[in-house]
Scaffold this active site. Structure first.
Site, mmCIF file in Angstrom:
data_model
loop_
_atom_site.group_PDB
_atom_site.id
_atom_site.type_symbol
_atom_site.label_atom_id
_atom_site.label_comp_id
_atom_site.label_asym_id
_atom_site.label_seq_id
_atom_site.Cartn_x
_atom_site.Cartn_y
_atom_site.Cartn_z
ATOM 1 N N LYS A 192 0.685 -1.328 -0.216
ATOM 2 C CA LYS A 192 0.086 0.037 -0.027
ATOM 3 C C LYS A 192 0.785 1.345 0.009
ATOM 4 O O LYS A 192 1.622 1.466 0.922
ATOM 5 C CB LYS A 192 -0.926 0.020 1.257
ATOM 6 C CG LYS A 192 -1.763 1.100 1.184
ATOM 7 C CD LYS A 192 -2.544 1.469 2.539
ATOM 8 C CE LYS A 192 -1.721 2.530 3.226
ATOM 9 N NZ LYS A 192 -1.711 3.688 2.568
ATOM 10 N N GLU A 268 9.971 0.686 10.622
ATOM 11 C CA GLU A 268 11.053 1.598 10.520
ATOM 12 C C GLU A 268 10.339 3.088 11.011
ATOM 13 O O GLU A 268 9.521 3.390 9.870
ATOM 14 C CB GLU A 268 11.596 1.651 9.488
ATOM 15 C CG GLU A 268 13.058 2.836 9.205
ATOM 16 C CD GLU A 268 13.090 3.980 8.807
ATOM 17 O OE1 GLU A 268 12.595 4.919 9.734
ATOM 18 O OE2 GLU A 268 12.684 4.043 7.502
ATOM 19 N N CYS A 302 13.331 10.724 7.976
ATOM 20 C CA CYS A 302 13.310 10.244 9.565
ATOM 21 C C CYS A 302 14.542 10.156 10.141
ATOM 22 O O CYS A 302 14.682 10.370 11.335
ATOM 23 C CB CYS A 302 12.768 8.888 9.296
ATOM 24 S SG CYS A 302 13.931 7.538 8.248
ATOM 25 N N GLU A 399 9.716 15.106 16.892
ATOM 26 C CA GLU A 399 10.107 14.853 15.320
ATOM 27 C C GLU A 399 9.151 16.041 14.767
ATOM 28 O O GLU A 399 7.893 16.041 14.561
ATOM 29 C CB GLU A 399 9.835 13.696 14.778
ATOM 30 C CG GLU A 399 10.247 13.318 13.193
ATOM 31 C CD GLU A 399 9.897 12.074 12.794
ATOM 32 O OE1 GLU A 399 10.964 11.473 12.214
ATOM 33 O OE2 GLU A 399 9.118 11.367 13.065
#
Length: 499
Positions: A192, A268, A302, A399
């Protein structure tokens, strides 16, 4: 089946691309069961590029049955590893032959610059496919000594049906990271893509067929995370989920897997990576690498080095040079030859980043440069540097996923390590110094899955990648990634033991 055609007439690419817009299930494009669609926007201007099919739980179920049938009847260990490897290499050849078109689609869909996709994203994706093509016939077990009356050995077998959910920041790269080892090991895949950036995944589907992959081995199902993603995570036929994205979503995927068939999960997730800069650095090179660490891909990485710790003796010189470099970065049209930074991915992400900038100001940090919108349309944000940052500020702890750096002064090595480890995340870090003893000592002391010394955002496809703490579970890339896509079976053969 419906498709859309786009005419590119830009300074860096001129050509026509036609992309199917349906769901790719069992080797062909189909309409979704519920007939829904998703608008795909151009982040450079906020306008609709096209609409693609929106899959739901019913479509995931159809894809899962197709994948299971393909795995059982015409894939897995029924196809020798050398043959699987040849198909992956052919796929890499086909991607190479259409490389500039894929670069252009990625720039259009994601907002990253055409030059960056041509330099890194597409060549990197091709290299990953070739790397795992090479591994496909080298996945093997061991013969284990026990005693003279027994032969014991292990087999590394495919898991079965793998569900993969990938993010919007590196769409084709993440697709290659997932399907490369999964297919090399003999698994069938349901992938997806992000609902924000499905175009390169869809354009790749005809190449799967051309490369010779049997119907059902690779399935691409567009859809929202709350519907298609949730269904993939919960489906009882799916034996493993590989996910790249936010820590919050990773928790939901783990929960869904635990409540259904306890499928294997690799994650991850997010990061808040520190860059630690000591007094003795090569200043010019350090500034370039640190800038690459935070401003690469509009800060939407990331591993972004968003916490920059600078030793007091070089702090002023570094800040001056870093500021000058950041101000030199051109923000604008992703297809312009000299653009370094394109737009953020969406209005939602734009507002999220601006919210963090506002929070930094309210918490007492100083906006050294940037902090505002760039231009009048699209989702562009100025490269932003904060100073006077404190450890408890949101801009230091959370983040941001944007072009926003927090620069923090430190005095001692011990202080730098303590502050670097003051985070829920542990994806990556970087250390800058000419003292190799200190470099290795500090790199070993920071709690992160990847440590770069005198560089940042410099991955290698043969070297494992993944995080500590809340940055994830498992490893991607290298031989280590294959462990995520195989089951180890121990076989005991009696060759003389009598009861």
């Amino acid at each position: 089946m419906s498709s859309f055609t786009y005419q590119f007439d830009t300074p860096t690419y001129k050509g026509i691309s036609t992309v199917p817009t349906g769901l790719f299930i069992n080797g062909k494009f189909v309409e979704p069961v519920e007939k829904g669609t998703i608008d795909v926007l151009n982040p450079a201007n906020g306008k609709v590029i096209t609409s693609v099919a929106a899959g739901t739980a019913a479509d995931i179920d159809i894809a899962a049955q197709a994948a299971k049938k393909a795995y059982k009847e015409r894939w897995g260990l029924k196809v020798p590893g050398a043959q699987r490897g040849r198909m992956l290499n052919i796929l890499a050849d086909l991607l190479q032959a259409n490389a500039d078109e894929f670069c252009a689609l990625e720039a259009l869909d994601v907002g990253k610059t055409f030059n960056s996709t041509r330099r890194a994203d597409i060549p990197g994706s091709i290299a990953v496919l070739r790397y795992y093509a090479g591994w496909a016939d080298k996945i093997q077990g061991k013969t284990i000594e026990t005693n003279e009356k027994k032969l014991a050995y292990t087999r590394h077998e495919p898991i079965g049906v793998v569900g993969a959910i990938i993010p919007w920041n590196f769409p084709l790269t993440m697709l290659a990271w997932k399907i490369g080892p999964a297919l090399a090991a003999g698994n069938a895949v349901i992938l997806k893509p992000s609902e924000l950036t499905p175009l390169t995944a869809l354009r790749l589907c005809p190449l799967f067929v051309e490369a010779g992959f049997p119907a059902g081995v690779i399935n691409i199902v567009n859809g929202y995370g709350s519907t298609a993603g949730q269904a993939l995570s919960e489906h009882m036929t799916v034996d493993k989920i590989a996910f790249t994205g936010s820590t919050l979503t990773g928790r939901k995927i783990m929960e869904a897997a635990s409540k259904t068939n306890l499928k294997k999960v690799t994650l991850e997730l997010g990061g808040k990576s520190p860059s630690v800069i000591f007094d003795d650095v090569d200043l010019e090179q350090t500034v370039k690498w640190v800038s690459h660490g935070i401003f690469l891909n509009q800060g939407q990485a990331c591993t972004a080095g968003s916490r920059i710790f600078v030793q007091a003796g070089i702090y002023d010189k570094f800040l001056k040079a870093f500021t000058e470099h950041a101000l030199s970065l051109k923000v604008g049209d992703p297809f312009a030859r000299d653009t370094y930074q394109g737009p953020q991915i969406s209005q939602t992400q734009f507002e999220r980043i601006m919210g963090y900038i506002k929070s930094g100001k309210e918490d007492g940090a100083t906006v050294h440069i940037g902090g505002g919108r760039h231009g009048n349309e699209g989702y562009f944000i100025q490269p932003t540097i904060f100073t006077e940052c404190k450890p408890n500020m949101k801009i230091v702890q959370e983040e941001i996923f944007g072009p926003v750096a927090a620069v923090i002064k430190f005095t001692t090595e011990e202080e730098a390590i303590e502050q670097a480890n003051d985070t829920l995340y542990g994806l990556a870090c970087s250390v800058f110094t000419r003292d190799i003893d200190r470099a290795i000592r500090v790199a070993h002391s920071i709690e992160a899955g990847t440590a770069w010394i005198n560089c940042h955002n410099s991955t290698e496809l043969s070297v494992p990648f993944g995080g500590f703490k809340q940055s994830g579970i498992g490893r991607e890339l290298g031989e280590y990634a294959l462990e995520n896509y195989t089951n180890v079976k121990a076989v005991h053969v009696n060759i003389g033991h009598r009861l």
